[in-house]
Design a protein around this motif. Structure first.
Motif, PDB file in Angstrom:
ATOM      1  N   LEU A   1      -1.810   5.494   2.134  1.00 45.53           N
ATOM      2  CA  LEU A   1      -0.454   5.668   1.610  1.00 45.53           C
ATOM      3  C   LEU A   1      -0.441   6.673   0.472  1.00 45.53           C
ATOM      4  CD1 LEU A   1       0.694   1.934   1.539  1.00 45.53           C
ATOM      5  CD2 LEU A   1       1.040   3.627   3.351  1.00 45.53           C
ATOM      6  N   GLU A   2       0.446   7.653   0.590  1.00 49.27           N
ATOM      7  CA  GLU A   2       0.652   8.621  -0.488  1.00 49.27           C
ATOM      8  C   GLU A   2       2.154   8.832  -0.619  1.00 49.27           C
ATOM      9  OE1 GLU A   2       0.850  10.543  -3.479  1.00 49.27           O
ATOM     10  OE2 GLU A   2      -1.214  10.071  -2.940  1.00 49.27           O
ATOM     11  N   THR A   3       2.738   8.232  -1.646  1.00 52.13           N
ATOM     12  CA  THR A   3       4.189   8.275  -1.807  1.00 52.13           C
ATOM     13  C   THR A   3       4.678   9.537  -2.503  1.00 52.13           C
ATOM     14  OG1 THR A   3       4.003   6.984  -3.847  1.00 52.13           O
ATOM     15  CG2 THR A   3       4.395   5.769  -1.811  1.00 52.13           C
ATOM     16  N   SER A   4       3.778  10.263  -3.166  1.00 57.80           N
ATOM     17  CA  SER A   4       4.175  11.499  -3.840  1.00 57.80           C
ATOM     18  C   SER A   4       4.424  12.597  -2.816  1.00 57.80           C
ATOM     19  CB  SER A   4       3.089  11.955  -4.813  1.00 57.80           C
ATOM     20  OG  SER A   4       3.381  13.249  -5.308  1.00 57.80           O
ATOM     21  N   HIS A   5       5.416  13.434  -3.088  1.00 54.54           N
ATOM     22  CA  HIS A   5       5.662  14.607  -2.243  1.00 54.54           C
ATOM     23  C   HIS A   5       5.105  15.873  -2.878  1.00 54.54           C
ATOM     24  CE1 HIS A   5       7.994  12.504   0.757  1.00 54.54           C
ATOM     25  NE2 HIS A   5       8.718  11.943  -0.197  1.00 54.54           N
ATOM     26  N   GLN A   6       4.371  15.717  -3.979  1.00 58.63           N
ATOM     27  CA  GLN A   6       3.749  16.871  -4.615  1.00 58.63           C
ATOM     28  C   GLN A   6       2.543  17.315  -3.780  1.00 58.63           C
ATOM     29  OE1 GLN A   6       5.028  18.477  -7.271  1.00 58.63           O
ATOM     30  NE2 GLN A   6       6.703  16.992  -7.050  1.00 58.63           N
TER      31      GLN A   6
ATOM     32  N   GLU B 130      -0.181  18.919  -4.388  1.00 58.38           N
ATOM     33  CA  GLU B 130      -1.504  18.671  -4.961  1.00 58.38           C
ATOM     34  C   GLU B 130      -1.928  17.217  -4.760  1.00 58.38           C
ATOM     35  OE1 GLU B 130       0.976  20.113  -6.554  1.00 58.38           O
ATOM     36  OE2 GLU B 130       0.290  22.184  -6.827  1.00 58.38           O
ATOM     37  N   GLN B 131      -0.956  16.280  -4.912  1.00 60.01           N
ATOM     38  CA  GLN B 131      -1.280  14.865  -4.738  1.00 60.01           C
ATOM     39  C   GLN B 131      -1.586  14.536  -3.278  1.00 60.01           C
ATOM     40  OE1 GLN B 131      -1.764  14.379  -8.231  1.00 60.01           O
ATOM     41  NE2 GLN B 131      -1.506  12.353  -7.329  1.00 60.01           N
ATOM     42  N   ILE B 132      -0.815  15.145  -2.378  1.00 58.56           N
ATOM     43  CA  ILE B 132      -1.070  14.914  -0.949  1.00 58.56           C
ATOM     44  C   ILE B 132      -2.458  15.429  -0.577  1.00 58.56           C
ATOM     45  CG2 ILE B 132      -0.334  15.520   1.391  1.00 58.56           C
ATOM     46  CD1 ILE B 132       2.536  15.649   0.326  1.00 58.56           C
ATOM     47  N   TYR B 133      -2.776  16.626  -1.057  1.00 58.22           N
ATOM     48  CA  TYR B 133      -4.088  17.210  -0.767  1.00 58.22           C
ATOM     49  C   TYR B 133      -5.217  16.350  -1.334  1.00 58.22           C
ATOM     50  CZ  TYR B 133      -8.197  20.142  -1.336  1.00 58.22           C
ATOM     51  OH  TYR B 133      -9.491  20.615  -1.326  1.00 58.22           O
TER      52      TYR B 133
ATOM     53  N   ILE C  27      -6.647  12.504  10.073  1.00 58.12           N
ATOM     54  CA  ILE C  27      -5.362  12.881  10.656  1.00 58.12           C
ATOM     55  C   ILE C  27      -4.322  12.983   9.559  1.00 58.12           C
ATOM     56  CG2 ILE C  27      -3.553  12.201  12.294  1.00 58.12           C
ATOM     57  CD1 ILE C  27      -5.818  10.499  13.673  1.00 58.12           C
ATOM     58  N   LEU C  28      -3.567  14.075   9.568  1.00 61.35           N
ATOM     59  CA  LEU C  28      -2.376  14.222   8.730  1.00 61.35           C
ATOM     60  C   LEU C  28      -1.177  14.176   9.653  1.00 61.35           C
ATOM     61  CD1 LEU C  28      -3.278  17.145   6.263  1.00 61.35           C
ATOM     62  CD2 LEU C  28      -3.553  14.690   5.928  1.00 61.35           C
ATOM     63  N   TYR C  29      -0.214  13.355   9.299  1.00 60.30           N
ATOM     64  CA  TYR C  29       0.973  13.175  10.138  1.00 60.30           C
ATOM     65  C   TYR C  29       2.187  13.344   9.236  1.00 60.30           C
ATOM     66  CZ  TYR C  29       3.907  11.002  13.786  1.00 60.30           C
ATOM     67  OH  TYR C  29       4.856  10.758  14.746  1.00 60.30           O
ATOM     68  N   GLY C  30       2.939  14.437   9.420  1.00 63.29           N
ATOM     69  CA  GLY C  30       4.061  14.691   8.522  1.00 63.29           C
ATOM     70  C   GLY C  30       5.060  15.653   9.124  1.00 63.29           C
ATOM     71  N   SER C  31       5.980  16.099   8.298  1.00 65.33           N
ATOM     72  CA  SER C  31       7.017  17.040   8.724  1.00 65.33           C
ATOM     73  C   SER C  31       6.598  18.457   8.354  1.00 65.33           C
ATOM     74  CB  SER C  31       8.338  16.695   8.040  1.00 65.33           C
ATOM     75  OG  SER C  31       8.263  17.020   6.660  1.00 65.33           O
ATOM     76  N   PRO C  32       7.246  19.475   8.930  1.00 66.63           N
ATOM     77  CA  PRO C  32       6.946  20.858   8.539  1.00 66.63           C
ATOM     78  C   PRO C  32       7.074  21.082   7.037  1.00 66.63           C
ATOM     79  CG  PRO C  32       8.256  20.863  10.532  1.00 66.63           C
ATOM     80  CD  PRO C  32       8.212  19.434  10.046  1.00 66.63           C
TER      81      PRO C  32
ATOM     82  N   PHE D  93       3.779  20.175   5.407  1.00 68.52           N
ATOM     83  CA  PHE D  93       2.723  21.132   5.713  1.00 68.52           C
ATOM     84  C   PHE D  93       2.972  22.478   5.035  1.00 68.52           C
ATOM     85  CE2 PHE D  93       2.297  18.163   9.357  1.00 68.52           C
ATOM     86  CZ  PHE D  93       1.015  17.724   9.055  1.00 68.52           C
ATOM     87  N   ALA D  94       4.239  22.846   4.868  1.00 71.33           N
ATOM     88  CA  ALA D  94       4.553  24.077   4.136  1.00 71.33           C
ATOM     89  C   ALA D  94       4.116  23.954   2.682  1.00 71.33           C
ATOM     90  CB  ALA D  94       6.054  24.366   4.212  1.00 71.33           C
ATOM     91  N   GLN D  95       4.346  22.779   2.103  1.00 76.65           N
ATOM     92  CA  GLN D  95       3.909  22.545   0.728  1.00 76.65           C
ATOM     93  C   GLN D  95       2.385  22.602   0.604  1.00 76.65           C
ATOM     94  OE1 GLN D  95       5.886  18.772  -0.371  1.00 76.65           O
ATOM     95  NE2 GLN D  95       6.943  19.966  -1.924  1.00 76.65           N
TER      96      GLN D  95
END
Length: 471
Positions: free
Chosen positions: A211-216, A218-221, A231-236, A239-241
């Motif tokens: 679980l990663e609730t931040s949309h930043q 750097e935090q996701i990475y 596996i990374l599962y997300g929206s464009p 991935f753009a970020q």
């Protein structure tokens, strides 16, 4: 059958089910927590007094959401997500249209004690509402899940999935995803829109949901790196970020980056692959069908393509317009929706010979890959959340200075689609400011439904029956 019981039968035991920051919860611990909550829910009249209760879940993203949602399902109740971004009026309409027996929400003064230091939740009975659908037929489906694909007006239908359909759907999707026990899947999407299939799939096949609730970015990475995500599962958008994260380097454990929820642009895909040395794979997610199309073969050379239809599904193209190479995509296969709630219609009524008309206009390339060419329906996909133009138009047309409006999809290379409005100013009125119109809409609509642009026009073309013409 019950989907939670089917997951338990897999006996993943001491494998890690959830990582939430420093907290790691094994499958055994997770289902112990679920059982504690389920026992409390079953003692409440909203569940105890009804044959097949419908329970709304209004909870923030995180471990608490997972525990509560699974407990609702284990308690023989039908799980109905209530997205936080809906306005109070929209939430109340959803509650009424689904004739909920109760709503569970996070509350410091709740009557449900949550484990893992998650605080308390409040389960409240809803006011009695006579269902606008045949309850016997609804119960016979064995419903697990109801999701409104947009808002809560008459334009929404409410997609019903049974426990059996969820079970069949996750098996079909995993033919493409190939998720294995012990793999780590980084979670970034809103649970109210994606929980019932995605996280259920990860749990069933023994993967760890990180679980990663931040949309930043750097935090996701950092979360992906620290967890060794496979596996990374997300929206464009996500991935753009990530592609713009200057400190990010290729992730050695990462084998699949799956983009869904809205159209993937070549620019985002190329930027991501350059940064992480891994192609970005697009998937077509349809709430009525599942994940039937994934670009598993040509993510590198055709990143914006929808991809290939998975082996468990059949597809065909239905003629649409003048171009013989472009047609509407029809699909049939396992795990399709069971019914629409409002107005009530069973799948058999809506899908002749099992074929579901997606509304997507596609073209097949020489290498057996589908490319999206447009939409035959009016729905607008905003970051994975579907919006009906008619809903926004109804609100705009209530403004005293607006005679008529038309809402269409604008397009952004990374954010996907957004609502854009054309307006005709009422006679003897002045053009309202964009701020005024946005404020007017914000009082009635969720933020993601608000038009980004307001364009004054002299005329809006109508169909022969007097409806707004969209194509």
């Amino acid at each position: 059958m019950n989907i939670v019981e089917e997951i338990k039968k897999r006996r993943h035991g001491s494998l890690i089910a959830i990582k939430d920051g420093d907290l790691q919860l094994s499958f055994d611990d997770l289902f112990k927590a679920v059982a504690e909550v389920s026992a409390q829910l079953q003692g409440h009249s909203a569940i105890a007094d009804n044959e097949l209760p419908r329970i709304g879940v209004k909870f923030p993203n995180g471990l608490g959401y997972i525990v509560v949602a699974l407990a609702v399902l284990e308690s023989r109740a039908c799980f109905v997500p209530i997205p936080d971004e809906l306005t109070e009026a929209e939430q109340q309409t959803l509650i009424s249209e689904t004739a909920l027996h109760g709503v569970i929400s996070a509350s410091p003064e709740g009557n449900i004690q949550l484990p893992c230091d998650l605080g308390t939740a409040l389960l409240e009975s809803s006011p009695h509402v006579l269902p606008g659908f045949p309850q016997d037929e609804f119960n016979a489906i064995g419903p697990a899940f109801i999701r409104f694909s947009s808002g809560t007006t008459a334009a929404s239908k409410g997609v019903i999935l049974s426990h059996q359909s969820l079970f069949d759907r996750i098996h079909a999707a995993n033919q493409g995803l190939e998720i294995q026990a012990g793999e780590n899947v980084l979670w970034t999407l809103p649970m109210a829109h994606h929980f019932a299939v995605s996280i259920v799939l990860y749990l069933y096949f023994g993967a760890t949901t990180v679980l990663e609730t931040s949309h930043q970015p750097e935090q996701i990475y950092l979360a992906a790196k620290a967890s060794g995500s496979h596996i990374l599962y997300g929206s464009p958008f996500h991935f753009a970020q990530l592609a713009q994260c200057k400190s990010a380097e290729p992730l050695p454990e990462l084998r699949l980056a799956m983009s869904t929820a809205s159209a993937l642009s070549e620019g985002v895909a190329q930027a991501f692959e350059e940064r992480f040395n891994l192609p970005l794979t697009q998937a077509l997610g349809i709430i009525e069908v599942g994940l039937p199309v994934m670009n598993l073969l040509h993510a590198h050379d055709q990143p914006a393509a929808l991809g290939q239809v998975l082996s468990d599904y059949e597809w065909k193209s239905q003629a649409h317009g003048n171009d013989p190479n472009i047609g509407e995509l029809l699909l049939r296969g396992p795990g399709m929706f069971d019914a629409y709630l409002s107005p009530w219609k069973m799948r058999a009524e809506l899908c002749p010979n099992g074929w579901f008309a997606t509304g997507d206009l596609v073209e097949l390339t020489d290498n057996n890959t589908l490319i999206m060419r447009g939409r035959s329906k009016s729905v607008i996909n905003v970051g994975g959340m579907k919006v009906f133009p008619e809903e926004i138009e109804a609100v705009l047309n209530e403004h005293p200075d607006i005679e008529k409006s038309r809402v269409t999809a604008g397009h952004h290379p990374t954010l996907g689609s957004y609502p854009s409005a054309e307006i005709i100013v009422a006679e003897n009125k002045e053009l309202p400011s964009s701020a005024d119109l946005r404020s007017h809409c914000a009082a009635r609509l969720a933020p993601y439904k608000l038009p980004v642009q307001f364009k004054p026009v002299d005329q809006i073309e109508l169909t022969a029956s007097g409806k707004v013409k969209r194509h």
